[in-house]
Write an enzyme that holds these catalytic residues in place. Structure first.
Site, short mmCIF file in Angstrom:
data_model
loop_
_atom_site.label_atom_id
_atom_site.label_comp_id
_atom_site.label_asym_id
_atom_site.label_seq_id
_atom_site.Cartn_x
_atom_site.Cartn_y
_atom_site.Cartn_z
N ASP A 202 0.84 -1.21 0.00
CA ASP A 202 0.00 0.00 0.00
C ASP A 202 0.88 1.26 0.00
O ASP A 202 0.59 2.24 -0.70
CB ASP A 202 -0.91 -0.04 1.24
CG ASP A 202 -2.07 0.95 1.16
OD1 ASP A 202 -2.46 1.31 0.03
OD2 ASP A 202 -2.57 1.35 2.21
N ARG B 45 -10.75 9.49 -12.56
CA ARG B 45 -10.21 9.61 -11.20
C ARG B 45 -9.52 8.33 -10.74
O ARG B 45 -9.00 8.27 -9.63
CB ARG B 45 -11.34 9.94 -10.22
CG ARG B 45 -11.95 11.33 -10.41
CD ARG B 45 -13.13 11.50 -9.46
NE ARG B 45 -12.75 11.33 -8.07
CZ ARG B 45 -13.57 10.89 -7.11
NH1 ARG B 45 -14.83 10.58 -7.39
NH2 ARG B 45 -13.16 10.77 -5.87
N LYS B 46 -9.54 7.27 -11.58
CA LYS B 46 -9.03 5.97 -11.12
C LYS B 46 -7.62 5.70 -11.66
O LYS B 46 -7.36 5.84 -12.85
CB LYS B 46 -9.99 4.85 -11.55
CG LYS B 46 -11.34 4.99 -10.86
CD LYS B 46 -12.25 3.81 -11.12
CE LYS B 46 -12.84 3.83 -12.50
NZ LYS B 46 -13.88 2.79 -12.67
C1 3VV Z 1 -3.92 9.32 1.93
C2 3VV Z 1 -3.09 9.73 0.79
C3 3VV Z 1 -1.64 9.35 0.88
C4 3VV Z 1 -0.78 10.33 0.28
C5 3VV Z 1 0.71 10.19 0.47
C6 3VV Z 1 1.36 11.51 0.73
C7 3VV Z 1 2.79 11.62 0.51
C8 3VV Z 1 3.59 10.39 0.76
C9 3VV Z 1 3.78 10.17 2.19
C10 3VV Z 1 3.84 8.94 2.66
C11 3VV Z 1 3.67 7.71 1.84
C12 3VV Z 1 2.62 6.80 2.36
C13 3VV Z 1 1.64 6.43 1.29
C14 3VV Z 1 0.54 5.64 1.90
C15 3VV Z 1 -0.64 5.52 0.98
C16 3VV Z 1 -1.74 4.81 1.71
C17 3VV Z 1 -3.06 5.16 1.15
C18 3VV Z 1 -4.14 4.54 2.01
O1 3VV Z 1 -3.97 3.52 2.59
S1 3VV Z 1 -5.59 5.36 2.12
C19 3VV Z 1 -6.43 4.53 3.48
C20 3VV Z 1 -7.31 3.40 3.05
N1 3VV Z 1 -8.35 3.88 2.16
C21 3VV Z 1 -9.46 4.48 2.62
O2 3VV Z 1 -9.67 4.68 3.78
C22 3VV Z 1 -10.44 4.92 1.56
C23 3VV Z 1 -11.87 4.93 2.06
N2 3VV Z 1 -12.75 5.17 0.93
C24 3VV Z 1 -13.05 6.41 0.51
O3 3VV Z 1 -12.61 7.41 1.11
C25 3VV Z 1 -13.89 6.54 -0.71
O4 3VV Z 1 -14.64 5.37 -0.91
C26 3VV Z 1 -13.03 6.80 -2.00
C27 3VV Z 1 -12.26 8.13 -1.86
C28 3VV Z 1 -12.04 5.68 -2.28
C29 3VV Z 1 -13.96 6.91 -3.20
O5 3VV Z 1 -15.04 7.69 -2.83
P1 3VV Z 1 -15.61 8.87 -3.76
O6 3VV Z 1 -16.95 9.24 -3.25
O7 3VV Z 1 -14.62 9.96 -3.88
O8 3VV Z 1 -15.71 8.25 -5.23
P2 3VV Z 1 -16.74 7.14 -5.80
O9 3VV Z 1 -17.71 7.85 -6.65
O10 3VV Z 1 -17.23 6.23 -4.74
O11 3VV Z 1 -15.74 6.27 -6.71
C30 3VV Z 1 -15.06 6.86 -7.83
C31 3VV Z 1 -14.82 5.73 -8.83
O12 3VV Z 1 -14.05 4.69 -8.20
C32 3VV Z 1 -14.78 3.44 -8.16
N3 3VV Z 1 -14.55 2.82 -6.88
C33 3VV Z 1 -14.57 3.37 -5.66
N4 3VV Z 1 -14.30 2.48 -4.71
C34 3VV Z 1 -14.10 1.31 -5.34
C35 3VV Z 1 -13.76 0.02 -4.89
N5 3VV Z 1 -13.55 -0.26 -3.59
N6 3VV Z 1 -13.61 -0.95 -5.82
C36 3VV Z 1 -13.78 -0.69 -7.15
N7 3VV Z 1 -14.09 0.54 -7.63
C37 3VV Z 1 -14.27 1.50 -6.73
C38 3VV Z 1 -16.24 3.87 -8.32
O13 3VV Z 1 -17.02 2.82 -8.86
C39 3VV Z 1 -16.14 5.05 -9.27
O14 3VV Z 1 -15.91 4.54 -10.55
P3 3VV Z 1 -16.59 5.26 -11.84
O15 3VV Z 1 -16.06 6.68 -11.88
O16 3VV Z 1 -18.08 5.20 -11.61
O17 3VV Z 1 -16.13 4.43 -13.03
#
Ligand code: 3VV
Length: 248
Positions: free
Chosen positions: A167, A212-213
């Protein structure tokens, strides 16, 4: 609120604008890297970069670090950067140093917040890793040495620790490619156990970007490439940074 969002954006932007470490001319790459850490901690107000070599790194970790680091763009004397597709990404112990947290985080929790993979002080005890990104090929390589606190099955790395690294590597790669993202889906196949203490390669490659994906594939392999330990596919969804401040 506007100030919080500006700080969050700045954190994400800084991820894509790092310059590679300058190597001192009379030292080997390893000596130079280690002395760089020592000097930084004494003289620099900069936060510690956890992806630089430390005394816990084994010979395989150092060999791979020197191999990839030597391919990274280096600053010339004139301050120009040499054209190389490779870039080493620094790594700090706060994911976004200035993120003030959302309404759901108290000030106390936020000030204590530390990046999961960088919060164990003893060098070598847990996650030792460095990431290198190849801008041209849109791929990323991580060298990872798994410490003794990551045990799952006896003598081997915990599946959750492997998932964490996948991740982290693919999430950093996706952020580099697409800006602010969150992991939406992570599929993992564990093919062969990873011995505790060993060094492995984690390779992340971009499959597609659709709106967005961002779809990324990942492989964890032995350093000679002969053994596949783990493979994964990951979907990241781009977010507006206000998603994090409001708590989703
Ligand atoms: C955090 C950022 C890191 C940045 C790094 C900074 C600098 C580097 C520093 C250090 C490095 C460390 C790096 C670590 C990285 C780790 C990242 C994580 O572990 S994140 C934690 C775990 N994840 C959650 O907690 C998400 C919880 N879920 C959500 O918040 C939402 O469900 C979200 C944002 C994922 C989507 O929500 P909506 O409302 O914005 O969008 P909708 O409309 O539901 O989906 C958009 C498209 O995506 C598909 N989609 C969404 N979820 C799906 C799923 N589970 N499976 C399949 N498709 C999905 C949908 O079907 C839709 O597709 P169509 O546009 O219609 O084609």
């Amino acid at each position: 609120m506007a100030r919080m969002l500006r700080r969050l954006r700045k954190g994400f932007q800084s991820l894509t604008s790092f310059s590679a470490a300058t190597i001192q001319p009379n030292l080997s790459a390893s000596e130079s890297s280690r002395s760089e850490v020592a000097l930084l901690s004494f003289f620099s107000p900069k936060p510690r970069d956890f992806s630089l070599p430390n005394s816990s790194w084994g010979s395989e970790m150092m060999r791979l670090y020197d191999h990839y680091n030597s391919q990274c763009e280096a600053e010339t004397e004139g301050g120009q950067t040499q054209g190389s597709p490779w870039q080493r990404l620094p790594s700090y112990n706060r994911s976004l140093k200035y993120a003030p947290g959302g309404v759901y985080l108290s000030k106390i929790v936020q000030s204590k917040a530390r990046l999961f993979t960088r919060n164990i002080r003893e060098p070598g005890a847990a996650f030792e890793y460095a990431l290198f990104v190849n801008k041209g090929e849109k791929k990323c390589v991580c060298i990872f040495q798994a410490g003794w606190l990551l045990e799952g099955p006896p003598g081997h790395v915990h599946g959750g620790a492997i998932a964490t690294m996948i991740d982290t590597v693919t999430g950093t790669h996706a952020t580099f490619l697409s800006g602010p993202i969150m992991t939406a889906n992570l599929n993992i196949a564990y093919r062969s156990p990873i011995p505790l203490g060993s060094t492995v390669l984690i390779e992340s490659s971009l499959d597609t970007q659709e709106g967005r994906k961002t779809f990324i594939s990942c492989k964890v392999m032995s350093t000679d490439g002969s053994k596949l330990h783990t493979e994964a596919t990951v979907l990241f969804v781009s977010i507006n940074v206000s998603h994090l401040v409001r708590g989703g």
